[in-house]
Design an enzyme around this catalytic site. Structure first.
Site, PDB file in Angstrom:
ATOM      1  N   TYR A  15       0.701  -1.267   0.050  1.00 32.57           N
ATOM      2  CA  TYR A  15       0.020  -0.020  -0.042  1.00 32.57           C
ATOM      3  C   TYR A  15       1.003   1.387  -0.049  1.00 32.57           C
ATOM      4  CZ  TYR A  15      -3.291   3.293   2.263  1.00 32.57           C
ATOM      5  OH  TYR A  15      -4.139   4.288   2.572  1.00 32.57           O
ATOM      6  N   LEU A  37       5.850 -10.438  -2.680  1.00 31.31           N
ATOM      7  CA  LEU A  37       4.459 -10.688  -3.334  1.00 31.31           C
ATOM      8  C   LEU A  37       3.544 -11.402  -2.017  1.00 31.31           C
ATOM      9  CD1 LEU A  37       4.587 -10.705  -6.932  1.00 31.31           C
ATOM     10  CD2 LEU A  37       4.063  -8.757  -5.691  1.00 31.31           C
ATOM     11  N   THR A 118       6.585   2.982  13.193  1.00 36.87           N
ATOM     12  CA  THR A 118       5.154   3.114  13.368  1.00 36.87           C
ATOM     13  C   THR A 118       5.020   3.762  14.758  1.00 36.87           C
ATOM     14  OG1 THR A 118       3.421   1.879  13.906  1.00 36.87           O
ATOM     15  CG2 THR A 118       5.484   0.890  14.431  1.00 36.87           C
ATOM     16  N   TYR A 142       4.384  -6.502  16.850  1.00 37.63           N
ATOM     17  CA  TYR A 142       4.572  -5.717  15.711  1.00 37.63           C
ATOM     18  C   TYR A 142       5.377  -4.363  15.903  1.00 37.63           C
ATOM     19  CZ  TYR A 142       3.687  -2.114  12.180  1.00 37.63           C
ATOM     20  OH  TYR A 142       3.641  -1.010  11.271  1.00 37.63           O
ATOM     21  N   HIS A 190      -8.595  -2.688   8.705  1.00 38.50           N
ATOM     22  CA  HIS A 190      -8.560  -1.098   9.095  1.00 38.50           C
ATOM     23  C   HIS A 190      -9.746  -0.516   8.878  1.00 38.50           C
ATOM     24  CE1 HIS A 190      -4.092  -2.075   7.987  1.00 38.50           C
ATOM     25  NE2 HIS A 190      -4.034  -1.242   8.989  1.00 38.50           N
ATOM     26  N   ILE A 207     -17.935  -1.429  16.125  1.00 37.41           N
ATOM     27  CA  ILE A 207     -17.042  -0.130  16.769  1.00 37.41           C
ATOM     28  C   ILE A 207     -16.428  -0.829  18.192  1.00 37.41           C
ATOM     29  CG2 ILE A 207     -17.099   1.969  17.497  1.00 37.41           C
ATOM     30  CD1 ILE A 207     -17.475   1.920  14.513  1.00 37.41           C
ATOM     31  N   ARG A 221      -7.525   8.629  16.886  1.00 40.13           N
ATOM     32  CA  ARG A 221      -6.377   8.352  15.950  1.00 40.13           C
ATOM     33  C   ARG A 221      -6.130   9.670  15.156  1.00 40.13           C
ATOM     34  NH1 ARG A 221      -6.340   5.235  19.086  1.00 40.13           N
ATOM     35  NH2 ARG A 221      -6.059   2.853  19.110  1.00 40.13           N
TER      36      ARG A 221
HETATM   37  N1  UDP Z   1     -11.793   0.022  14.640  1.00 41.19           N
HETATM   38  C1  UDP Z   1     -13.296  -0.362  15.003  1.00 41.19           C
HETATM   39  N2  UDP Z   1     -13.671  -1.293  14.135  1.00 41.19           N
HETATM   40  C2  UDP Z   1     -13.049  -2.067  13.214  1.00 41.19           C
HETATM   41  C3  UDP Z   1     -11.629  -1.487  12.822  1.00 41.19           C
HETATM   42  C4  UDP Z   1     -11.150  -0.511  13.668  1.00 41.19           C
HETATM   43  O1  UDP Z   1     -13.741   0.333  15.847  1.00 41.19           O
HETATM   44  O2  UDP Z   1     -13.809  -2.808  12.438  1.00 41.19           O
HETATM   45  C5  UDP Z   1     -11.350   1.110  15.477  1.00 41.19           C
HETATM   46  C6  UDP Z   1     -10.044   0.650  16.099  1.00 41.19           C
HETATM   47  O3  UDP Z   1     -10.476   0.325  17.568  1.00 41.19           O
HETATM   48  C7  UDP Z   1      -9.097   2.102  16.221  1.00 41.19           C
HETATM   49  C8  UDP Z   1      -9.585   2.998  15.148  1.00 41.19           C
HETATM   50  O4  UDP Z   1     -10.618   2.213  14.547  1.00 41.19           O
HETATM   51  O5  UDP Z   1      -9.578   2.894  17.219  1.00 41.19           O
HETATM   52  C9  UDP Z   1      -8.391   2.392  13.821  1.00 41.19           C
HETATM   53  O6  UDP Z   1      -7.984   1.332  13.818  1.00 41.19           O
HETATM   54  P1  UDP Z   1      -7.317   0.495  12.587  1.00 41.19           P
HETATM   55  O7  UDP Z   1      -7.207  -1.012  12.941  1.00 41.19           O
HETATM   56  O8  UDP Z   1      -7.779   1.109  11.312  1.00 41.19           O
HETATM   57  O9  UDP Z   1      -5.749   1.301  12.921  1.00 41.19           O
HETATM   58  P2  UDP Z   1      -4.875   1.197  14.079  1.00 41.19           P
HETATM   59  O10 UDP Z   1      -5.217   2.165  14.898  1.00 41.19           O
HETATM   60  O11 UDP Z   1      -5.152  -0.231  14.908  1.00 41.19           O
HETATM   61  O12 UDP Z   1      -3.580   1.339  13.365  1.00 41.19           O
END
Ligand code: UDP
Length: 325
Positions: A15, A37, A118, A142, A190, A207, A221
């Site tokens: 990505y 890949l 990260t 990670y 994501h 959520i 975030r």
């Molecule tokens: N999130 C959520 N439901 C989902 C995926 C993500 O509520 O199905 C929330 C997650 O708890 C976080 C935010 O969305 O607070 C971003 O999550 P993501 O996995 O995109 O990125 P991260 O912050 O883990 O790198």
């Protein structure tokens, strides 16, 4: 005519790697891509540029490093949940793969590296927004794998004269729909692509928690457009090519969004309501992650250009429709 730098990009079929490759080519750089890949997508890279091999193939990588001025290293696994189930995979791939790459670079005498790090290296931050000198205390394999590589890079600065820039990404999102490049993980974990999936299928998205200490109870975030992330890599390369020393930079906007704010942005952009249900908190999710990105702005002159949440969602939605309709 001045010869443009030659850059080797690892993970250039993934990505952020493919969008950065696109930016490098637009700048006129010569670019060679390595990708095994295993997670990347072949169609993200022009065939003449793509070399399919693993970083663990030290000799094969060293053979591609002839005449290369700098390496931009994306190739890694990046799913937090998976890293908790399979920590060895993350250490062997992210740390082991990088050590092999560094060995190949030493052999070929390539001494400049931009590294994908990260915000997960900070774990649960004590201070917000998070500055680069905050404690490094990852809470999952990670983040730990990236923190270990940052340490190794510091060692090699000392022993090998390797100059590296570690870019600590916050939440990468958005797309370059005009170039046909965007986010496509399997399985997808994501937020933004999962919100689109909920819109497209009618299946509610979960959520993860609405009892956090934030204005609406959902996590905060710092969402950064992949195009702005790519621009940070180009700026880091310019800095290293000009003789800049090793450093780590946060790449984020400095502003946070709650999960519900992102959901509302998706509703506005798509014109559809997002079916959702409130679920339990996801293990390992900090309440809030927001970057202090002053250092990157000041030192490298970088500025986010496309990271308003509306623009992020608009570009990501255009890509989603391109790919999944
Ligand atoms: N999130 C959520 N439901 C989902 C995926 C993500 O509520 O199905 C929330 C997650 O708890 C976080 C935010 O969305 O607070 C971003 O999550 P993501 O996995 O995109 O990125 P991260 O912050 O883990 O790198």
């Amino acid at each position: 005519m001045e010869k443009m730098p030659k850059i080797l990009v690892t993970g250039g079929a993934g990505y952020i790697g493919c969008v950065t490759t696109h930016h490098l080519l637009q700048r006129g750089f010569e670019v060679v891509v390595i990708d095994d890949l295993s997670r990347g997508h072949r169609e993200n890279v022009a065939p003449e540029r793509l070399h399919v091999l693993r970083l663990q193939d030290t000799e094969g990588v060293a053979n591609l490093l002839g005449g290369v001025d700098a390496v931009v290293h994306f190739a890694a696994h990046s799913a937090v949940g998976e890293s908790m189930r399979e920590p060895e995979l993350y250490f062997s791939n992210n740390v082991g793969g990088t050590v092999s790459l560094l060995e190949a670079m030493a052999r070929a005498n390539v001494r400049r590296l931009v590294f994908s790090s990260t915000a997960a290296v900070y774990g649960d931050p004590e201070k917000l927004p998070i500055p680069e000198d905050a404690q490094i205390a990852p809470v999952n394999p990670y983040g730990q794998s990236k923190a270990i590589v940052e340490k190794i890079l510091n060692e090699l600065d000392h022993y090998r004269g390797l100059r590296s820039v570690a870019l600590r990404y916050f939440n990468a999102c958005g797309a370059e729909p005009d170039a046909g490049l965007g986010e496509e993980h399997n399985p997808e974990t994501h937020l933004i692509p999962l919100l689109f999936r909920a819109v497209a299928t009618g299946e509610p998205i979960q959520i993860f928690g609405n009892d956090y200490a934030t204005p609406d109870g959902t996590c905060i975030r710092d969402y950064i457009h992949v195009s702005d992330l790519a621009a940070a890599h180009v700026a880091a390369l310019d800095y290293l090519m000009a003789g800049g020393g090793s450093a780590a930079y946060n790449v984020g906007t400095g502003t946070g969004q709650t999960v519900m704010e992102v959901l509302r942005a998706v509703e506005e952009v798509t014109g559809k309501s997002v079916p959702y249900k409130i679920a339990a908190r996801r293990e390992g999710d900090p309440t809030e992650l927001v970057a202090d990105s002053k250092k990157l702005r000041k030192t490298l002159g970088w500025q986010p250009q496309r990271s308003g949440i509306q623009e992020i969602v608009r570009d990501a939605w255009a890509y989603y429709q391109l790919k999944f309709k």
